[in-house]
Design an enzyme around this catalytic site. Structure first.
Site, mmCIF file in Angstrom:
data_model
loop_
_atom_site.group_PDB
_atom_site.id
_atom_site.type_symbol
_atom_site.label_atom_id
_atom_site.label_comp_id
_atom_site.label_asym_id
_atom_site.label_seq_id
_atom_site.Cartn_x
_atom_site.Cartn_y
_atom_site.Cartn_z
ATOM 1 N N ASP A 41 -21.996 5.372 9.506
ATOM 2 C CA ASP A 41 -22.127 4.115 10.076
ATOM 3 C C ASP A 41 -23.003 3.189 9.144
ATOM 4 O O ASP A 41 -22.677 1.952 9.023
ATOM 5 C CB ASP A 41 -23.022 4.186 11.416
ATOM 6 C CG ASP A 41 -22.171 5.413 12.424
ATOM 7 O OD1 ASP A 41 -21.420 5.248 12.560
ATOM 8 O OD2 ASP A 41 -23.137 5.744 13.173
ATOM 9 N N PRO B 65 0.756 -1.231 0.000
ATOM 10 C CA PRO B 65 0.136 -0.150 -0.175
ATOM 11 C C PRO B 65 0.977 1.132 0.065
ATOM 12 O O PRO B 65 2.068 1.236 0.184
ATOM 13 C CB PRO B 65 -0.695 -0.053 1.214
ATOM 14 C CG PRO B 65 -0.713 -1.477 1.751
ATOM 15 C CD PRO B 65 0.824 -1.950 1.196
ATOM 16 N N HIS C 61 -23.200 3.719 20.266
ATOM 17 C CA HIS C 61 -21.973 2.856 19.777
ATOM 18 C C HIS C 61 -21.360 2.086 21.010
ATOM 19 O O HIS C 61 -20.949 0.848 20.813
ATOM 20 C CB HIS C 61 -21.066 3.553 18.994
ATOM 21 C CG HIS C 61 -21.743 4.032 17.718
ATOM 22 N ND1 HIS C 61 -22.085 3.203 16.728
ATOM 23 C CD2 HIS C 61 -21.683 5.373 17.167
ATOM 24 C CE1 HIS C 61 -22.507 3.874 15.713
ATOM 25 N NE2 HIS C 61 -22.362 5.160 15.922
ATOM 26 N N HIS D 250 -25.951 9.214 20.629
ATOM 27 C CA HIS D 250 -25.655 8.506 19.608
ATOM 28 C C HIS D 250 -24.306 7.627 19.944
ATOM 29 O O HIS D 250 -24.063 6.512 19.781
ATOM 30 C CB HIS D 250 -25.610 9.287 18.234
ATOM 31 C CG HIS D 250 -24.909 8.490 16.987
ATOM 32 N ND1 HIS D 250 -25.944 8.489 15.887
ATOM 33 C CD2 HIS D 250 -23.783 8.301 16.757
ATOM 34 C CE1 HIS D 250 -25.223 7.876 14.973
ATOM 35 N NE2 HIS D 250 -24.064 7.778 15.533
ATOM 36 N N GLU D 251 -23.394 8.465 20.171
ATOM 37 C CA GLU D 251 -21.879 7.913 20.625
ATOM 38 C C GLU D 251 -22.098 7.060 21.705
ATOM 39 O O GLU D 251 -21.441 5.801 21.685
ATOM 40 C CB GLU D 251 -21.066 9.214 20.758
ATOM 41 C CG GLU D 251 -20.637 10.018 19.719
ATOM 42 C CD GLU D 251 -20.304 9.239 18.391
ATOM 43 O OE1 GLU D 251 -19.630 8.271 18.472
ATOM 44 O OE2 GLU D 251 -20.533 9.801 17.401
ATOM 45 N N GLY E 223 2.604 4.451 1.304
ATOM 46 C CA GLY E 223 3.005 5.023 2.569
ATOM 47 C C GLY E 223 3.878 3.903 3.384
ATOM 48 O O GLY E 223 4.256 4.222 4.386
ATOM 49 N N THR E 224 4.011 2.687 2.915
ATOM 50 C CA THR E 224 4.585 1.565 3.644
ATOM 51 C C THR E 224 6.208 1.612 3.479
ATOM 52 O O THR E 224 6.875 0.814 4.228
ATOM 53 C CB THR E 224 4.101 0.260 3.302
ATOM 54 O OG1 THR E 224 4.150 0.050 1.966
ATOM 55 C CG2 THR E 224 2.686 0.290 3.594
ATOM 56 N N GLY E 225 6.961 2.484 2.786
ATOM 57 C CA GLY E 225 8.166 2.607 2.760
ATOM 58 C C GLY E 225 8.971 1.900 1.568
ATOM 59 O O GLY E 225 10.048 1.685 1.820
#
Length: 615
Positions: free
Chosen positions: A506, A209, A433, A429-430, A211-213
């Protein structure tokens, strides 16, 4: 150290501009002055005498000057004289039968006319063309930056440097480093491999992916081996002119052979290495470039120590001929780091800033699950910036934790102030979850709950952090995850008997997970272990495409809706059974705006006060 030209080369348009300016100046200054020298001056009396003699052919009347031509045998001489106010001037000219001309008469000498009209312009163009050609050719011989250096490879060359990148600067990719160590060892001790008859792989493909170096690992290989490192992007081979990309490939491998042993790194090789289709296209620049790359990789001598490294995050789009043994022999996966890898990466980047002694990088690594090396570097940098904003000399644990939230959800949006009703809805709401997650087994523990709006658009979020690394998920765990996604909407329905737009993300996540369970993970009794969906570009978001009939797609949609509805109902039942804790936690979040995982579990573990109990 990067080798660069001391003086930057001028672009081609610069020389064209010079040519145009010179021609304009010559046309406006030199040519008229040469023509002016062929005109003789005469007095006004001489002009009148010549006019009376009837030898004047043409006259051009200017404001202050009169030009007139006089025929003498086979030649014509042009004269000029001052113009005097004379009311009879026009009538006198008409009586003499003179022809009036709007342009300045030119000397009609064949030699001078030929010189001015043909020879002088030709000489000017030859001189300027010769000068321009030398400038262009000097660019070709002097380096890749010349005006006509279309076929030159503009690869950046990094040579041995005391500040070069080493494997110690790359953390979290132990497997990739182990595979690349052999390449470094071969470049250092080639005789050890030649004794047994082993040949080093010509090429290694770094896949993973963004940005993995991958680029960092390639530079680390060159740094460890202390050899020249050619770095070029695949897009730099694609030119406007057909055949120029192939010429650049030839020049790149020519330079590499001259500086062997060395490493050639081609970033984003999928730009020129895409699969060739069946269409006949004789002038396809990308295909010609790929064919030349395939030929060069077959033709160069690997025993000289020229190693080709390439990086891509789209391996499924590469041409099979590029991946066969003898070209890119090794495929080295550079995946997202695990928990231990993330901790090591954070420590490497934390060496560049001042941090507090009590920073727990393990906890930061847990909270940053799924982050790439580049994102972890950004997290450390954001922590340092936050410390500067707070006028502190070092970054703390709180800075690190806040920087994770900045990378995930954006900065706190202080300008957005929620109304009391909206703040209450977001609180329930939070907590919905978090409460559904806490009341289910095999769910990740709640780490933090907040209702502070973020620049990403989120009005609040619930962060869950796994205790350790999690590679497999059971059907029950995925169902619990879907139920957790629906917990926010279920809390709104239970408390306010209404629903809002706050559950849009969600809904998207729950639907995506449910569809994956049915189409890819084989977790549906009706379809058993049949793949209904294929994933493309797994390293770039993982786009999916269905591979089934329209009737089956309809059945899949029904199964997805049924699965999400079942988990939604389960979440509603959990909140209904624990409505007292829902009210208590929501009030605490409403008052404090942020709850840590410890505070959440403490309130959840407290017994509910008995209303109306006897003392």
């Amino acid at each position: 150290m990067e080798i660069k030209d001391k003086k930057p080369k001028k672009p081609l348009i610069f020389y064209y501009a010079i040519v145009i300016i010179v021609l304009v100046l010559l046309n406006t200054l030199l040519v008229p002055s040469l023509a002016e020298r062929s005109i003789k001056e005469a007095t006004y009396d001489e002009f009148l005498d010549t006019l009376d003699s009837g030898t004047v052919e043409e006259v051009n009347l200017e404001d202050d000057v009169i030009y007139y031509s006089v025929k003498k045998g086979n030649e014509t001489q042009v004269y000029k004289t001052g113009r005097i106010k004379d009311s009879q001037e026009v009538e006198r000219l008409k009586d003499a039968g003179v022809k009036f001309s709007e342009e300045i008469p030119q000397k009609t000498s064949p030699i001078l006319s030929l010189l001015l009209s043909y020879i002088v312009p030709i000489l000017i163009f030859v001189f300027i063309g010769n000068w321009l050609s030398k400038k262009m050719m000097s660019g070709i011989s002097g380096g890749a930056g010349g005006a006509m250096s279309f076929g030159k490879s503009n690869a950046k060359i990094y040579v041995k440097s005391s500040t070069g990148i080493k494997f110690s600067d790359v953390a979290g990719e132990d497997e990739a480093k182990e595979l690349l160590t052999e390449i470094v060892d071969y470049l250092h001790n080639p005789e050890k491999y030649r004794e047994i008859g082993a040949a080093m792989p010509k090429g290694a493909l770094l896949v993973g992916p963004p940005g993995t170096g991958k680029t960092l690992l390639a530079k680390a290989v060159a740094g460890e081996a202390n050899v020249p490192f050619f770095s070029i992007s695949g897009s730099e081979f694609v030119e406007m002119f057909v055949g120029m990309g192939a010429a650049k490939v030839r020049d790149l491998f020519k330079q590499a052979n001259e500086k062997a042993p060395c490493i050639v790194f081609i970033d984003e090789i999928d730009t020129i290495g895409k699969k060739r289709d069946g269409n006949i296209s004789g002038n396809d620049e990308r295909e010609q470039t790929l064919n030349q790359l395939l030929t060069e990789m077959d033709g160069f001598d690997g025993s000289k120590g020229v190693v080709i490294l390439a990086a891509t995050n789209r391996p499924d789009s590469l041409d099979p001929a590029l991946l066969r043994p003898g070209r890119f022999d090794r495929r080295i996966p550079v995946e997202l780091p695990d928990l231990q890898g993330r901790e090591e990466i954070l420590k490497v980047h934390a060496k560049k800033i001042k941090v507090s002694d009590n920073v727990d990088f393990r906890e930061i690594a847990k909270a940053a699950s799924g982050a790439s090396g580049a994102e972890l570097a950004n997290i450390v940098n954001e922590a340092a910036l936050r410390a500067v904003r707070d006028r502190r000399k070092f970054a703390t644990q709180a800075d690190m934790e806040e920087s994770i939230e900045v990378v995930i959800a954006g900065y706190q949006k202080k300008s957005r102030v929620l109304s009391e009703k909206e703040k209450l809805i977001v609180s329930y709401h939070e907590i919905g979850h978090a409460l559904v997650a806490a009341m289910q087994t095999n769910s990740a523990p709640v780490h933090k709950i907040t209702i502070i709006p973020r620049t990403s658009g989120a009005l609040g979020y619930t962060m869950q952090v796994e205790d350790g690394e999690h590679y497999l998920m059971s059907k029950e765990e995925l169902e619990n995850k879907i139920a957790t996604f629906t917990g926010g909407r279920a809390a709104e329905e239970l408390i306010f008997h209404s629903i809002t737009t706050g559950a849009s993300n969600d809904i998207e996540q729950a639907t995506k997970l449910a569809r994956g369970m049915i189409t890819r993970y084989g977790m549906s009794d009706d379809f058993d272990m049949v793949a209904m969906e294929s994933v493309q570009n797994q390293y770039l978001g993982g786009d999916t495409s269905l591979a089934c009939s329209f009737e089956t797609q309809t059945e899949i949609d029904k199964k997805v809706v049924e699965l999400v509805k079942t988990q939604h109902a389960k979440a509603y039942k959990i909140l209904e059974d624990n409505i007292g804790k829902l009210h208590q936690l929501a009030k605490y979040l409403y008052d404090n705006e942020t709850i840590t995982g410890e505070e959440f579990m403490k309130i959840l573990a407290e017994p509910m006060p008995q209303i109306g109990a006897e003392e």
